[in-house]
Design an enzyme around this catalytic site. Structure first.
Site, short mmCIF file in Angstrom:
data_model
loop_
_atom_site.label_atom_id
_atom_site.label_comp_id
_atom_site.label_asym_id
_atom_site.label_seq_id
_atom_site.Cartn_x
_atom_site.Cartn_y
_atom_site.Cartn_z
N ASP A 1 0.83 -1.20 0.00
CA ASP A 1 0.00 0.00 0.00
C ASP A 1 0.87 1.25 0.00
O ASP A 1 1.77 1.40 0.84
CB ASP A 1 -0.90 0.05 1.25
CG ASP A 1 -1.96 -1.04 1.26
OD1 ASP A 1 -2.17 -1.68 0.21
OD2 ASP A 1 -2.59 -1.23 2.31
N LYS B 1 -6.15 -7.39 1.20
CA LYS B 1 -7.16 -7.90 2.13
C LYS B 1 -6.77 -9.22 2.77
O LYS B 1 -6.95 -9.43 3.97
CB LYS B 1 -8.52 -8.03 1.43
CG LYS B 1 -9.12 -6.70 1.00
CD LYS B 1 -10.58 -6.82 0.61
CE LYS B 1 -11.47 -7.02 1.81
NZ LYS B 1 -11.48 -5.88 2.74
N GLY B 2 -6.22 -10.13 1.98
CA GLY B 2 -5.80 -11.41 2.54
C GLY B 2 -4.69 -11.26 3.55
O GLY B 2 -4.75 -11.79 4.66
N GLU C 1 -10.50 -10.66 -4.00
CA GLU C 1 -9.48 -9.88 -4.72
C GLU C 1 -8.49 -10.77 -5.47
O GLU C 1 -7.49 -10.28 -6.00
CB GLU C 1 -8.73 -8.96 -3.75
CG GLU C 1 -9.55 -7.77 -3.30
CD GLU C 1 -8.73 -6.77 -2.50
OE1 GLU C 1 -9.12 -5.59 -2.51
OE2 GLU C 1 -7.75 -7.16 -1.86
N ASP D 1 -7.71 6.30 10.42
CA ASP D 1 -7.52 5.62 9.13
C ASP D 1 -8.45 4.40 9.08
O ASP D 1 -8.29 3.47 9.87
CB ASP D 1 -6.06 5.19 9.00
CG ASP D 1 -5.77 4.45 7.70
OD1 ASP D 1 -6.62 4.47 6.79
OD2 ASP D 1 -4.67 3.85 7.59
N ASP E 1 -10.99 -5.72 7.38
CA ASP E 1 -10.08 -6.87 7.48
C ASP E 1 -9.80 -7.21 8.94
O ASP E 1 -9.73 -8.38 9.32
CB ASP E 1 -8.78 -6.58 6.75
CG ASP E 1 -8.99 -6.33 5.27
OD1 ASP E 1 -9.93 -6.92 4.71
OD2 ASP E 1 -8.23 -5.54 4.69
#
Length: 319
Positions: free
Chosen positions: A13, A40-41, A140, A247, A253
């Protein structure tokens, strides 16, 4: 062997902080930029590991600097990396994220190596996994890999949590294999057509998942309003834990990871959802999808300070 297995996306990210999002064609100056491990994982796997669980991570990364940094991060969090697929001809997945002054975010994701994960990779990994209680999956990565993971998990008697994100990638076949789904407001509307604006409409969405899509259990996440747990025809509203949001990236998640950890400990869905509310609240109060994830020590400290309880007792303000 690991208690929880996660099959899903792995990204780096690039997070920029700004007062507001730039308009189309507009240039703005932001406050800062950070490079943080995400996807996400990977976020869900790290959430589980931070909460003290042993975790398998099945996913795909590139043979590049981001991939090396991510693999190092997994190992530092004691996440099993032997099931990672290393891809030569694709870069590691990347998400470009902008976070504004309200802590909301926009996200542009380039899947990269995530799209290389296939059914064979998943099947090979599951042939070596025997003791996991919970499977966590999202949408995803290629659908075929997701479906194969869910089928293998069913054969092994694992409880399957599907985070239906992004909603555009969810199919009825994936929903049918899930023991519980954890959609947010946008994903709920995409899947049911119901705009959840209240507890009443959330219950309607839970019923729709049950009656028309074959999903008996769901947790509809209503952001700072709380969450609606729909379990086999019964609904329970769980209030959010009030915190100052910094944030929101990775909040869902952290919720899914906490839910998996509580269920792995034998907790009921209600107890698990109440625990997940605490974990998600602590996550949004810090920056970073993974760096902001709380540990059990931090959760226990927060609960002691705010007179909160979890596991077996209803999470509530003690009188």
């Amino acid at each position: 062997m690991a208690e929880i297995t996660v099959v899903g996306s792995i990204n780096m990210d690039i997070v920029a902080l700004t007062n507001r999002y730039p308009g189309h064609g507009e240039t703005l100056f932001g406050h800062s930029v950070k490079t943080l491990c995400g996807g996400k994982g990977a976020n869900q796997a790290t959430a589980c590991a931070r909460l003290g669980k042993s975790v398998n991570m099945i996913g795909s990364i590139g043979l590049d600097s981001y991939g090396k940094e991510i693999e190092k991060n997994f190992k530092e969090n004691q996440i099993e990396t032997s099931f990672l697929k290393l891809v030569e001809d694709e870069s590691t997945g990347c998400a470009i994220i902008t976070v504004d002054a309200t802590a909301e975010n926009t996200m542009l994701v380039v899947k990269g190596a995530n799209d290389s994960l296939n059914e064979h990779d998943v099947q090979k990994a599951f042939s070596q996994i025997e003791t996991s209680k919970i499977l966590l999956v999202q949408m995803e990565i290629p659908e075929a890999a997701v479906i194969r993971a869910m089928m293998e998990a069913k054969r092994k008697g694992m409880f399957i949590i599907l985070d239906p994100a992004p909603a555009e990638g969810v199919t009825k076949q994936a929903l049918l294999y899930a023991d519980i789904i954890t959609p947010n407001l946008q994903e709920t509307k995409q899947l049911t057509g119901i705009d959840v604006t209240s507890i009443k409409t959330a219950i309607e969405a839970g019923k729709y998942f049950d009656q028309y899509l074959g999903v008996k259990n769901s947790v509809i996440k209503m952001a700072d309003k709380g969450a609606l747990l729909y379990e086999n025809g019964k609904s329970i509203f769980i209030e959010a834990i009030p915190v100052k949001a910094v944030d929101t990236v990775g909040a869902g998640d952290s919720y899914a990871g906490a839910l998996a950890c509580a269920l792995a400990d034998g907790e009921s869905l209600e107890s698990a959802a109440r625990f997940a509310a605490i974990v998600a609240a602590l996550k949004v109060s810090k920056l970073g999808a993974q760096s902001g994830l709380p540990t059990m020590d931090q959760i226990n400290e927060y609960c002691a300070e705010h007179n909160l309880t979890y596991y077996g007792l209803q999470t509530r303000q003690l009188r």
